[in-house]
Write a protein that holds these residues in place. Structure first.
Motif, PDB file in Angstrom:
ATOM      1  N   TYR A 203       1.051  -1.140  -0.015  1.00  0.00           N
ATOM      2  CA  TYR A 203      -0.174  -0.120   0.008  1.00  0.00           C
ATOM      3  C   TYR A 203       0.818   1.355   0.071  1.00  0.00           C
ATOM      4  O   TYR A 203       1.952   1.298   0.688  1.00  0.00           O
ATOM      5  CB  TYR A 203      -1.004  -0.006   1.077  1.00  0.00           C
ATOM      6  CG  TYR A 203      -2.282  -0.648   1.147  1.00  0.00           C
ATOM      7  CD1 TYR A 203      -3.415   0.045   1.537  1.00  0.00           C
ATOM      8  CD2 TYR A 203      -2.094  -2.050   0.226  1.00  0.00           C
ATOM      9  CE1 TYR A 203      -4.625  -0.666   1.073  1.00  0.00           C
ATOM     10  CE2 TYR A 203      -3.573  -2.728   0.219  1.00  0.00           C
ATOM     11  CZ  TYR A 203      -4.606  -2.010   0.627  1.00  0.00           C
ATOM     12  OH  TYR A 203      -5.784  -2.901   0.333  1.00  0.00           O
ATOM     13  N   MET A 425      -3.046   3.363  -0.071  1.00  0.00           N
ATOM     14  CA  MET A 425      -3.702   2.886  -0.919  1.00  0.00           C
ATOM     15  C   MET A 425      -3.258   1.687  -1.798  1.00  0.00           C
ATOM     16  O   MET A 425      -1.857   1.719  -1.754  1.00  0.00           O
ATOM     17  CB  MET A 425      -4.297   4.004  -1.812  1.00  0.00           C
ATOM     18  CG  MET A 425      -3.146   4.701  -2.697  1.00  0.00           C
ATOM     19  SD  MET A 425      -3.754   6.085  -3.664  1.00  0.00           S
ATOM     20  CE  MET A 425      -4.160   7.249  -2.282  1.00  0.00           C
ATOM     21  N   GLU A 428      -2.187  -0.114  -7.275  1.00  0.00           N
ATOM     22  CA  GLU A 428      -2.921   0.262  -8.712  1.00  0.00           C
ATOM     23  C   GLU A 428      -3.672   1.698  -8.621  1.00  0.00           C
ATOM     24  O   GLU A 428      -3.619   2.557  -9.217  1.00  0.00           O
ATOM     25  CB  GLU A 428      -4.196  -0.911  -8.896  1.00  0.00           C
ATOM     26  CG  GLU A 428      -3.524  -2.067  -9.192  1.00  0.00           C
ATOM     27  CD  GLU A 428      -3.056  -2.736  -7.933  1.00  0.00           C
ATOM     28  OE1 GLU A 428      -3.603  -2.414  -6.824  1.00  0.00           O
ATOM     29  OE2 GLU A 428      -2.357  -3.988  -8.121  1.00  0.00           O
ATOM     30  N   GLU A 429      -4.278   2.100  -7.197  1.00  0.00           N
ATOM     31  CA  GLU A 429      -4.854   3.209  -7.028  1.00  0.00           C
ATOM     32  C   GLU A 429      -3.867   4.465  -7.223  1.00  0.00           C
ATOM     33  O   GLU A 429      -4.178   5.515  -7.562  1.00  0.00           O
ATOM     34  CB  GLU A 429      -5.540   3.306  -5.676  1.00  0.00           C
ATOM     35  CG  GLU A 429      -6.909   2.321  -5.818  1.00  0.00           C
ATOM     36  CD  GLU A 429      -7.666   2.537  -4.246  1.00  0.00           C
ATOM     37  OE1 GLU A 429      -7.513   3.641  -3.799  1.00  0.00           O
ATOM     38  OE2 GLU A 429      -8.493   1.658  -4.131  1.00  0.00           O
ATOM     39  N   PHE A 430      -2.667   4.237  -6.424  1.00  0.00           N
ATOM     40  CA  PHE A 430      -1.742   5.114  -6.409  1.00  0.00           C
ATOM     41  C   PHE A 430      -0.915   5.496  -7.869  1.00  0.00           C
ATOM     42  O   PHE A 430      -0.872   6.706  -8.367  1.00  0.00           O
ATOM     43  CB  PHE A 430      -0.415   4.657  -5.667  1.00  0.00           C
ATOM     44  CG  PHE A 430       0.757   5.637  -5.574  1.00  0.00           C
ATOM     45  CD1 PHE A 430       0.654   6.798  -4.796  1.00  0.00           C
ATOM     46  CD2 PHE A 430       1.806   5.076  -6.509  1.00  0.00           C
ATOM     47  CE1 PHE A 430       1.811   7.684  -4.785  1.00  0.00           C
ATOM     48  CE2 PHE A 430       2.981   6.083  -6.453  1.00  0.00           C
ATOM     49  CZ  PHE A 430       2.933   7.144  -5.698  1.00  0.00           C
ATOM     50  N   LYS A 432      -2.588   5.173 -10.410  1.00  0.00           N
ATOM     51  CA  LYS A 432      -3.772   5.860 -11.453  1.00  0.00           C
ATOM     52  C   LYS A 432      -3.743   7.413 -10.791  1.00  0.00           C
ATOM     53  O   LYS A 432      -3.867   8.281 -11.901  1.00  0.00           O
ATOM     54  CB  LYS A 432      -5.215   5.297 -10.754  1.00  0.00           C
ATOM     55  CG  LYS A 432      -6.142   6.198 -11.700  1.00  0.00           C
ATOM     56  CD  LYS A 432      -7.675   5.171 -11.344  1.00  0.00           C
ATOM     57  CE  LYS A 432      -8.661   6.042 -12.282  1.00  0.00           C
ATOM     58  NZ  LYS A 432     -10.110   5.592 -11.477  1.00  0.00           N
ATOM     59  N   LEU A 433      -3.206   7.772  -9.563  1.00  0.00           N
ATOM     60  CA  LEU A 433      -3.384   9.140  -9.188  1.00  0.00           C
ATOM     61  C   LEU A 433      -2.277   9.911  -9.662  1.00  0.00           C
ATOM     62  O   LEU A 433      -1.920  10.903  -9.996  1.00  0.00           O
ATOM     63  CB  LEU A 433      -3.070   8.946  -7.626  1.00  0.00           C
ATOM     64  CG  LEU A 433      -3.576  10.099  -6.730  1.00  0.00           C
ATOM     65  CD1 LEU A 433      -4.986  10.677  -6.810  1.00  0.00           C
ATOM     66  CD2 LEU A 433      -3.411  10.052  -5.204  1.00  0.00           C
ATOM     67  N   GLU A 436      -2.952  10.749 -13.275  1.00  0.00           N
ATOM     68  CA  GLU A 436      -4.052  11.811 -13.284  1.00  0.00           C
ATOM     69  C   GLU A 436      -3.341  13.101 -13.085  1.00  0.00           C
ATOM     70  O   GLU A 436      -3.642  14.126 -13.737  1.00  0.00           O
ATOM     71  CB  GLU A 436      -5.546  11.474 -12.266  1.00  0.00           C
ATOM     72  CG  GLU A 436      -5.934  10.174 -12.579  1.00  0.00           C
ATOM     73  CD  GLU A 436      -7.083  10.097 -11.505  1.00  0.00           C
ATOM     74  OE1 GLU A 436      -6.838  10.841 -10.464  1.00  0.00           O
ATOM     75  OE2 GLU A 436      -7.978   9.326 -11.772  1.00  0.00           O
TER      76      GLU A 436
END
Length: 441
Positions: A203, A425, A428-430, A432-433, A436
């Motif tokens: 994470y 997180m 994968e979420e990181f 994506k952040l 972005e």
């Protein structure tokens, strides 16, 4: 030795302990199970499990021959117990187990304390430099139908309650402590398979530059998510892994997972932000640590400037010169070092002077108090000024409110990290952040 003599010896070894001549553990279990089947339900029985504190010192200071004498002394003492002794054996090392009957737990505890006191006097007289000390764990047999292995395990759990005590000689089994013991055994049983199955997840908690409010990196944190979706939190397994040595494998697993992410993103032409990865003291004690780290980076073609190795201030000892030399080896290839929980120890300033660190993370306890304590605000402000004058970067973690963030920005702290910005997180979420943010820029 003839064939018949060898056969006799094999049969003897199957039943008896070769050093003391007492029953071995397997024989003892069989005998206890058979004995309890024929006893009145009203009779009370308990298992006793011995432990000699500093027995290893006896071995080191006096040799194994003298240590064996101490074990035989204990074997003789156990065999002469005069308060309800029924069966006894040597389990292993300095551990002996006995089955006794008793009338009350209070009387049994008194008798056991007297037994320990008597034996300790003899042991101290013979081995004064080692100062061995006998302790006994006692477990009352509540259910005769229980498996004999479980009965022994309960007595062993009681024995382990004595660890670290210099005054208590006798400990009774405690269901709460046994529950904790069982939990530890469960974690240790599953940890290897969990690593193989990828149950340990990376994470990432983002770090933000206060001046621009842009994400500039992250800290890697481990989460153990089992196949059924349940989570085991780090404070339950990290201390255990540090004690049993499994942390070595986990630390390098985390490093490899982060490097694999970098490799994948770089091949895809995507931006990468530096990631800090916690390192345990157990890992640093390895003579091959620096070469092992370099090998991981090389195998994944990871640019060293993307890796920040994080050490908590509480792990440092007096051997700072050796630590500094090790840190310098990895700094030469481009890796950065940070110190976490800065300000919680007694040698914070000494660490700044002697260790080649690049980044200092101020402990969140100081930040928590800034809203109510003028002293804490002054400490943080002056600490930030001092660290920056030493040409090091300052990170303040645990930022949870806008007021805290505003104050850190006011005193020109470099980077902040905390729930105000983002919780830890999944990787994968990181990613994506990061993508972005890159798209907006």
């Amino acid at each position: 030795m003839g064939k018949e003599e060898k056969q006799c010896k094999m049969e003897s070894d199957f039943v008896y302990d070769s050093l003391t001549g007492l029953y071995n553990l397997d024989t003892f279990k069989r005998c206890v199970a058979a004995f309890l089947e024929n006893q009145e339900k009203s009779d009370k029985f308990a298992l006793l499990y011995t432990d000699i504190t500093h027995f290893e010192r006896v071995n080191n200071l006096y040799g194994t021959g003298r240590a064996d004498i101490l074990l035989n002394d204990l074997a003789k003492a156990v065999s002469k117990i005069d308060f309800g002794l029924r069966l006894y054996c040597r389990s292993s090392a300095d551990h002996f187990i006995a089955l006794v009957d008793f009338t009350s737990k209070e009387k049994l505890k008194y008798d056991l304390e007297e037994f320990c006191r008597s034996f300790n006097g003899l042991a101290l007289e013979r081995f004064p430099e080692a100062r061995p000390r006998l302790g006994i764990g006692a477990s009352v047999i509540e259910e005769r139908s229980d498996c004999i292995d479980d009965m022994v395990e309960l007595a062993d759990s009681a024995r382990k309650n004595l660890h670290g005590s210099s005054t208590v000689s006798v400990a009774y089994f405690n269901p709460v402590d046994f529950g904790k013991y069982q939990r530890v055994k469960e974690i240790e049983r599953d940890m290897g398979k969990a690593l193989e199955n990828g149950e340990f997840k990376v994470y990432l908690q983002p770090k933000y530059e206060l001046e621009t409010n842009k994400m500039v990196g992250a800290e890697a944190l481990v989460r153990w998510i089992k196949e059924d979706g349940t989570m085991i939190y780090p404070d339950e397994f990290i201390p255990l892994f540090e004690r049993n040595g499994f942390i070595r494998k986990l630390d390098f697993y985390m490093l490899e997972q982060v490097c694999a992410m970098f490799r994948r993103r770089l091949k895809a032409g995507k931006r990468c932000l530096p990631i800090s990865i916690n390192q345990s003291r157990v890992l640093l004690d390895s003579e091959t640590y620096t070469t092992d780290v370099a090998c991981v980076l090389n195998s994944y073609h990871t640019p060293p400037d993307l890796i920040e190795l994080e050490l908590t201030e509480r792990i440092f000892s007096d051997s700072l010169s050796e630590m500094a030399e090790m840190m310098d080896e990895l700094k030469r290839i481009g890796i950065k070092w940070s110190i976490d929980d800065f300000g919680t120890g007694y040698s914070s300033l000494n660490l700044l002077k002697k260790l080649p660190v690049d980044i200092i993370k101020i402990d969140k306890t100081f930040l928590d108090e800034t809203e109510t304590s003028d002293v804490s605000r002054i400490i943080i402000r002056k600490t930030v000024e001092m660290i920056q004058e030493l040409d090091k970067m300052v990170v303040c973690e645990g930022v949870e409110t806008e007021d805290q963030a505003s104050y850190l920005k006011f005193i020109h702290c470099d980077i902040s990290q905390g729930y105000l910005y983002a919780k830890p997180m999944p990787m994968e979420e990181f990613e994506k952040l990061v993508d972005e943010q890159e798209a907006v820029a």
